[in-house]
Motif scaffolding. Structure first.
Motif, short mmCIF file in Angstrom:
data_model
loop_
_atom_site.label_atom_id
_atom_site.label_comp_id
_atom_site.label_asym_id
_atom_site.label_seq_id
_atom_site.Cartn_x
_atom_site.Cartn_y
_atom_site.Cartn_z
N SER A 3 28.43 -26.44 26.63
CA SER A 3 27.95 -27.10 27.83
C SER A 3 26.79 -28.02 27.49
CB SER A 3 27.50 -26.07 28.87
OG SER A 3 26.31 -25.43 28.42
N LEU A 4 26.46 -28.92 28.38
CA LEU A 4 25.34 -29.82 28.14
C LEU A 4 24.03 -29.04 28.08
CD1 LEU A 4 25.34 -32.84 27.66
CD2 LEU A 4 24.54 -33.17 30.00
N THR A 5 23.94 -27.93 28.83
CA THR A 5 22.74 -27.09 28.77
C THR A 5 22.55 -26.52 27.37
OG1 THR A 5 22.97 -26.49 31.11
CG2 THR A 5 21.60 -25.06 29.75
N PHE A 7 23.75 -27.81 24.66
CA PHE A 7 23.46 -28.96 23.81
C PHE A 7 21.95 -29.26 23.82
CE2 PHE A 7 22.96 -33.63 23.45
CZ PHE A 7 23.60 -33.87 22.25
N CYS A 66 33.41 -39.62 33.75
CA CYS A 66 32.26 -38.93 33.18
C CYS A 66 30.98 -39.67 33.57
CB CYS A 66 32.37 -38.85 31.66
SG CYS A 66 33.88 -38.08 31.08
N SER A 68 27.86 -38.66 32.55
CA SER A 68 26.83 -38.47 31.54
C SER A 68 26.79 -39.66 30.59
CB SER A 68 27.09 -37.20 30.74
OG SER A 68 26.32 -37.17 29.55
N ASP A 95 28.66 -35.48 28.31
CA ASP A 95 29.27 -34.40 29.07
C ASP A 95 30.55 -34.89 29.74
OD1 ASP A 95 29.12 -31.69 30.49
OD2 ASP A 95 29.27 -33.08 32.17
N SER A 96 31.62 -34.14 29.59
CA SER A 96 32.89 -34.45 30.23
C SER A 96 33.39 -33.21 30.95
CB SER A 96 33.92 -34.91 29.19
OG SER A 96 35.19 -35.10 29.79
N ASN A 97 33.17 -33.18 32.26
CA ASN A 97 33.65 -32.07 33.09
C ASN A 97 33.18 -30.71 32.57
OD1 ASN A 97 35.53 -33.40 35.19
ND2 ASN A 97 36.15 -34.34 33.26
N GLY A 98 31.90 -30.65 32.24
CA GLY A 98 31.31 -29.38 31.84
C GLY A 98 31.39 -29.07 30.37
N ARG A 99 31.98 -29.97 29.58
CA ARG A 99 32.08 -29.75 28.14
C ARG A 99 31.49 -30.93 27.39
NH1 ARG A 99 38.27 -28.41 26.94
NH2 ARG A 99 38.44 -30.44 27.94
N MET A 100 30.89 -30.62 26.26
CA MET A 100 30.35 -31.65 25.39
C MET A 100 31.48 -32.31 24.60
SD MET A 100 27.83 -30.80 22.24
CE MET A 100 28.16 -31.55 20.66
#
Length: 285
Positions: A3-5, A7, A66, A68, A95-100
């Protein structure tokens, strides 16, 4: 999945949206590198994905969803001696739909757009894939950790310099005995994929190479779908292996459209595995 968090929390030297925000000490590390990390960061995600607009339209539309921006995460890496300047670990991602999603920069001035076809290897890939995903970058992937090994090719199209596994290494990733069972058959089917060792210090190279592996990172089992080209050829034929079934090798009859639709599905993080059956047919030799 990262997740971006996660990251943001991993990169203890900071996460940056523009090169003007990066401290001088980190800029010096990046300027010492041959990769054009700063150039890609400042041009941004929209510039990197621009070549997909015509050639991979479904993926392009998914990327437009996206919100982000492209971000650079950095960590310091201490050197062996106290007086050494620290090195850095860096990753460019959004970030793409909750995934890096990670995007690799090219070496400075050395992109496919500027004429570097990776010693002809990119010519083995259909133009609609090579001149979109790899026109301005050295590959895309959905990693399993914020900073991963260079040669882990998962979920999206990546570059031959970093992520195209040779047949022997790919078969090893499926488990014990897979290389011994299927590698001789591949060489029998495609004799020109074998580049014999040139000396006792060299080894055989198998140019039947995987440029896209749909398995999630860190999954090592005969599952998902993998796509190969023979990188010494220029026929741009894409070979398809489903769930490790090398005994029943397949080909994609419209690989550009199939991989475009798959990539859009993956970028949007839609449920279930993408079904390639509408594009895949048995290889008949």
């Amino acid at each position: 999945m990262v997740s971006l968090t996660e990251f943001f929390s991993y990169f203890d030297a900071g996460v940056y949206e523009r090169s003007s925000d990066i401290p001088k000490s980190l800029l010096e590390i990046l300027l010492d590198n041959k990769e054009d990390t700063l150039g890609l960061l400042d041009r941004g995600r929209d510039w990197a994905m621009e070549p997909l607009a015509l050639l991979q339209p479904h993926s392009y539309e998914a990327l437009l969803d996206c919100e982000s921006p492209l971000l650079l995460g950095m960590s310091y890496v201490p050197q062996h001696f106290p007086d050494d300047q620290p090195a850095g670990l860096e990753t460019l991602a959004f970030d793409s739909n909750g995934r890096m999603v990670e995007v690799r920069p090219c070496f400075r001035g050395d992109s496919y757009e500027r004429g570097n076809d990776c010693f002809g290897t990119l010519l083995a890939l259909p133009d609609g894939l090579a001149k979109s995903w790899l026109w301005r970058t050295e590959g895309w992937r959905i990693p399993g950790e914020p900073y991963g090994g260079l040669f882990v090719n998962r979920r999206l199209v990546t570059h031959p310099s970093f992520g195209w596994l040779h047949a022997d290494r790919f078969l090893d990733s499926l488990g014990k005995g897979w290389r011994r069972k299927f590698l001789p058959k591949l060489v029998e089917m495609f004799p020109d994929c074998l580049v014999p060792a040139k000396s006792e210090y060299d080894k055989n190279h198998y140019m039947f190479r995987c440029f896209l592996d749909t398995r999630p990172a860190n999954v090592f089992a005969p599952t998902g779908d993998q796509f190969f080209v023979i990188s010494t050829r220029r026929d741009q034929v894409v070979y398809h292996v489903h769930e490790g079934d090398f005994a029943n090798l397949r080909v994609l009859h419209d690989p550009v459209d199939a991989i475009d639709r798959y990539s859009a599905h993956t970028l949007r993080n839609l449920p279930g595995e993408f079904d390639f059956s509408s594009w895949s047919e048995p290889y008949r030799g």
